[in-house]
Design a protein around this motif. Sequence first.
Motif, PDB file in Angstrom:
ATOM      1  N   TYR A  71       0.844  -1.193   0.000  1.00 36.23           N
ATOM      2  CA  TYR A  71       0.000   0.000   0.000  1.00 36.23           C
ATOM      3  C   TYR A  71       0.881   1.245   0.000  1.00 36.23           C
ATOM      4  CZ  TYR A  71      -3.666   3.251   1.489  1.00 36.23           C
ATOM      5  OH  TYR A  71      -4.546   4.300   1.567  1.00 36.23           O
ATOM      6  N   GLU A  72       0.715   2.097  -1.006  1.00 34.99           N
ATOM      7  CA  GLU A  72       1.651   3.211  -1.196  1.00 34.99           C
ATOM      8  C   GLU A  72       1.545   4.313  -0.140  1.00 34.99           C
ATOM      9  OE1 GLU A  72      -0.240   6.231  -4.424  1.00 34.99           O
ATOM     10  OE2 GLU A  72       0.404   4.289  -5.227  1.00 34.99           O
ATOM     11  N   ASP A  73       0.417   4.450   0.512  1.00 38.52           N
ATOM     12  CA  ASP A  73       0.261   5.483   1.548  1.00 38.52           C
ATOM     13  C   ASP A  73       0.409   4.901   2.948  1.00 38.52           C
ATOM     14  OD1 ASP A  73      -0.166   7.572  -0.277  1.00 38.52           O
ATOM     15  OD2 ASP A  73      -2.291   7.062  -0.449  1.00 38.52           O
ATOM     16  N   PHE A  74       1.180   3.813   3.062  1.00 40.88           N
ATOM     17  CA  PHE A  74       1.337   3.120   4.334  1.00 40.88           C
ATOM     18  C   PHE A  74       1.798   4.049   5.459  1.00 40.88           C
ATOM     19  CE2 PHE A  74       4.186   1.032   7.367  1.00 40.88           C
ATOM     20  CZ  PHE A  74       3.291   0.174   7.981  1.00 40.88           C
ATOM     21  N   VAL A  75       2.853   4.821   5.225  1.00 46.19           N
ATOM     22  CA  VAL A  75       3.424   5.656   6.285  1.00 46.19           C
ATOM     23  C   VAL A  75       2.391   6.653   6.794  1.00 46.19           C
ATOM     24  CG1 VAL A  75       5.201   7.372   6.830  1.00 46.19           C
ATOM     25  CG2 VAL A  75       5.785   5.354   5.475  1.00 46.19           C
ATOM     26  N   GLU A  76       1.688   7.307   5.898  1.00 46.72           N
ATOM     27  CA  GLU A  76       0.681   8.286   6.298  1.00 46.72           C
ATOM     28  C   GLU A  76      -0.456   7.625   7.072  1.00 46.72           C
ATOM     29  OE1 GLU A  76       1.821   7.938   3.150  1.00 46.72           O
ATOM     30  OE2 GLU A  76       2.915   9.802   2.819  1.00 46.72           O
TER      31      GLU A  76
END
Length: 92
Positions: A71-76
């Motif tokens: 998932y590309e927005d994992f950190v956020e």
Amino acid sequence: MKDIVWDKTLSVDVKEIDEDHRRLVELFNILTHSIVEGDSANYIEAVLEELISCTVWHFKHEERLMLKYGYEDFVEHKTEHQELIASESSTS
């Protein structure tokens, strides 16, 4: 107070996550009913603690799946989870 009713608009189209969300909605509805119906403070506290515990577990479950599937927005998204947990901890 009206119940939250699960429908497809709440779905994220990931079966495991939708199942978790359904359980959280169910616990939220149990909590609101217990408050409205005047259940004991001990019972309300127990339901609230269960809801919080399930939410924290769900966040970890969701984060694991986000890592697994890239998932590309994992950190956020993980940061949002941490902020919610921190805000709950600061009110306890």
